[in-house]
Design a protein around this motif. Structure first.
Motif, short mmCIF file in Angstrom:
data_model
loop_
_atom_site.label_atom_id
_atom_site.label_comp_id
_atom_site.label_asym_id
_atom_site.label_seq_id
_atom_site.Cartn_x
_atom_site.Cartn_y
_atom_site.Cartn_z
N GLY A 1 8.11 6.52 5.44
CA GLY A 1 7.78 6.13 6.71
C GLY A 1 6.31 6.59 6.77
O GLY A 1 5.50 5.76 7.28
N GLU A 2 5.80 7.87 6.43
CA GLU A 2 4.53 7.99 6.44
C GLU A 2 3.57 7.22 5.47
O GLU A 2 2.48 6.85 6.06
N ALA A 3 4.01 7.11 4.45
CA ALA A 3 3.19 6.04 3.67
C ALA A 3 3.19 4.88 4.18
O ALA A 3 1.97 3.85 4.03
N VAL A 4 4.22 4.03 4.79
CA VAL A 4 4.37 2.87 5.37
C VAL A 4 3.20 3.14 6.67
O VAL A 4 2.51 2.05 6.60
N ALA A 5 3.04 4.04 7.41
CA ALA A 5 2.16 4.24 8.40
C ALA A 5 0.69 3.82 7.81
O ALA A 5 -0.06 3.11 8.55
N VAL A 6 0.45 4.68 6.84
CA VAL A 6 -1.02 4.51 6.37
C VAL A 6 -1.00 3.02 5.77
O VAL A 6 -2.16 2.46 6.10
N GLY A 7 0.04 2.65 5.12
CA GLY A 7 -0.04 1.16 4.51
C GLY A 7 -0.12 0.16 5.35
O GLY A 7 -0.92 -0.86 5.18
N MET A 8 0.13 0.20 6.54
CA MET A 8 0.35 -0.80 7.89
C MET A 8 -1.23 -0.81 8.27
O MET A 8 -1.88 -1.66 8.66
N VAL A 9 -1.99 0.57 8.38
CA VAL A 9 -3.39 0.45 8.86
C VAL A 9 -4.25 -0.08 7.70
O VAL A 9 -4.89 -0.78 7.96
N PHE B 1 0.82 -1.19 0.24
CA PHE B 1 0.00 -0.08 -0.13
C PHE B 1 1.02 1.42 0.00
O PHE B 1 0.53 2.03 -0.70
N GLY B 2 1.92 1.15 0.98
CA GLY B 2 2.71 2.36 0.95
C GLY B 2 3.52 2.79 -0.24
O GLY B 2 3.31 4.06 -0.63
N HIS B 3 4.02 1.75 -0.93
CA HIS B 3 4.82 2.28 -2.23
C HIS B 3 3.64 2.73 -3.40
O HIS B 3 4.05 3.78 -4.08
N ALA B 4 2.32 2.32 -3.13
CA ALA B 4 1.43 2.68 -4.35
C ALA B 4 1.08 4.07 -3.77
O ALA B 4 1.09 5.05 -5.04
N ILE B 5 1.14 4.58 -2.70
CA ILE B 5 0.78 5.88 -2.31
C ILE B 5 2.15 6.80 -2.77
O ILE B 5 1.91 7.67 -3.54
N GLU B 6 3.31 6.35 -2.47
CA GLU B 6 4.21 7.04 -2.80
C GLU B 6 4.28 7.34 -4.39
O GLU B 6 4.62 8.52 -4.84
N THR B 7 4.36 6.33 -5.05
CA THR B 7 4.19 6.34 -6.54
C THR B 7 3.17 7.20 -7.08
O THR B 7 3.34 8.11 -7.85
N GLY C 1 2.44 10.77 15.62
CA GLY C 1 2.52 12.20 14.70
C GLY C 1 2.35 11.61 13.09
O GLY C 1 2.84 12.37 12.33
N LEU C 2 2.08 10.24 13.20
CA LEU C 2 2.01 9.85 11.85
C LEU C 2 0.64 9.79 11.10
O LEU C 2 -0.26 9.62 12.07
N PRO C 3 0.46 9.82 9.80
CA PRO C 3 -0.95 9.94 9.32
C PRO C 3 -1.17 8.20 9.22
O PRO C 3 -0.32 7.39 9.20
N VAL C 4 -2.53 8.24 9.38
CA VAL C 4 -3.23 6.83 9.35
C VAL C 4 -4.31 6.63 8.35
O VAL C 4 -4.95 5.73 8.27
N ALA C 5 -4.50 7.72 7.49
CA ALA C 5 -5.53 7.53 6.67
C ALA C 5 -5.18 8.06 5.14
O ALA C 5 -4.00 8.84 4.95
N LEU C 6 -5.61 7.50 4.33
CA LEU C 6 -5.18 7.89 2.77
C LEU C 6 -5.31 9.51 2.72
O LEU C 6 -6.37 9.90 2.99
#
Ligand code: NAD
Ligand code: MG
Length: 366
Positions: free
Chosen positions: A273-281, A257-263, A309-314
């Motif tokens: 790291g922020e994208a991975v945080a959302v990705g883990m959720v 999920f995280g890589h898809a968001i970053e891309t 302080g990390l994002p947790v939603a798309l």
């Protein structure tokens, strides 16, 4: 893996030279500790133009005091992922050539994961492999990229497409340097720290919750403990599966999920790291949608990431279909269907193949 003393982890991969990870404040000023890892008489300090002015002179001074005969050269990339290229790899190789580096020369990778990956790859290629000592200066590099021997540069076609497995000679993580790290980079590293709790160590999540304030305040002891526990997990997983044929894939929890968001954001939105945080959720939600895990675990993960302080939603405006399209192309995807790291509960993750696209879309949209 063995942990001989606090802050020391030995990494033993079958068929490769074992190496030690040392974690303590002040290591970059410890000439004896640095010099002990330099076998020959030549070393190249490879850094970036943010880290070099902060720390390169300290490393060079400490090394020179311990080993006056050392022939020392410096090379700095422009800071940032956009320098992790074949062009800058070539310039690093030029620096080794200018030094007249021999087989026993050493590359000292002083910086974050960008420097570590490029320096490691340059060391892997120069004369088919010379020593690389990792001196990670970001939390992410300390807990993740400096350990495990994956080195690479990016191509316009994708991240990390050209690289090699080249384990470091040693990793010296000076947690004191985290004081100059921008808070956003610290939080990005904390996302990867949380990941270890999520995939293999549920009690670590409790520990992180209890020490969240200390970690965010950059307390030396709390940071050193978090780095040591994370590195111990990474080392253990890498020892059991050095080439990612199985278990090492668990380290990608949240990353599809995280890589898809970053891309999709063109690498200019959330950082890794922020994208991975959302990705883990999202991975937790996917597991829930598949009936594998309970909502309480997902809630707990989300609460801890929020605390850091990390994002947790798309992020707003990202389209689920476009994200799905990126996931189909992910390097980690295999023929025949989408593959995700899911969890059954906090601390227990596994690989799941052939996840239906409709389920992934449901997790993205819920
Ligand atoms: P980075 O190397 O770009 O560092 C982030 C920023 O912090 C840079 O601007 C850098 O100059 C600055 N910086 C570094 N240390 C500092 C300090 N102590 N004080 C002040 N500023 C400092 O990014 P990163 O997050 O460390 O690493 C990301 C890279 O790591 C990516 O390219 C990723 O692919 C790679 N990576 C590799 C592995 C692996 O197994 N090899 C694992 C995870 C990530
Ligand atoms: Mg990562």
């Amino acid at each position: 893996m063995s942990t001989s003393a606090p802050g020391r982890i030995e990494v033993e991969v079958a068929g490769a030279q074992p190496y030690r990870i040392t974690i303590a404040p002040g290591l970059l000023d410890d000439g004896a500790a640095l010099a002990a890892q330099v076998r020959g008489r030549q070393a190249l300090v490879l850094s970036d133009d943010t880290v070099a002015p902060l720390y390169a002179a300290r490393v060079a001074g400490a090394l020179r005091a311990a080993r006056p005969e050392l022939s020392l050269a410096h090379f700095a990339l422009p800071a940032g992922e956009s320098s992790k290229t074949l062009h800058w790899f070539g310039r690093a190789i030029d620096a080794l050539a200018a030094l007249g580096a021999r087989r026993d020369a050493c590359v000292l990778a002083l910086g974050g994961g960008v420097v570590g990956d490029l320096a490691g790859f340059a060391a892997a290629c120069w004369m088919r492999g010379i020593d690389c000592v990792q001196l990670p200066t970001t939390l992410l590099a300390m807990v993740d990229s400096s350990v495990g021997g994956k080195t690479a540069v990016d191509l316009p076609q994708g991240k990390n497409l050209v690289g090699a497995f080249h384990p470091p000679r040693a990793v010296l993580a000076d947690t004191g340097v985290l004081r100059t790290l921008p808070p956003r980079e610290l939080r990005a590293g904390l996302a990867e720290v949380v990941k270890y709790g999520a995939i293999v160590d549920a009690p670590f999540l409790d520990w992180l919750d209890a020490h969240a304030d200390a970690l965010l305040a950059m307390d030396d002891d709390a940071l050193a403990a978090a780095v040591a526990r994370s590195c111990a997990h990474k080392a253990a997983i890498v020892e059991r599966d050095p080439f990612e044929h199985g278990e090492r894939a668990l380290l990608n929890f949240g990353h599809t999920f995280g890589h898809a968001i970053e891309t999709e954001q063109g690498y200019g939105g959330l950082n890794h790291g922020e994208a991975v945080a959302v990705g883990m959720v999202l991975a937790a939600r996917l597991s829930e949608t598949l009936g594998l895990s309970r909502p309480e675990d997902g809630e707990r993960l989300r609460a801890l990431l929020t605390r850091f302080g990390l994002p947790v939603a798309l992020p707003a405006g990202l389209d689920a279909e476009s994200l799905l399209a990126h996931m189909r192309l992910d390097k980690k995807a295999q023929a025949g269907g989408l593959r995700f790291i899911v969890w059954e509960r906090a601390g227990r993750a596994r690989v799941l193949s052939d996840v239906p696209e409709s389920t992934v879309l449901a997790a993205l949209r819920s």
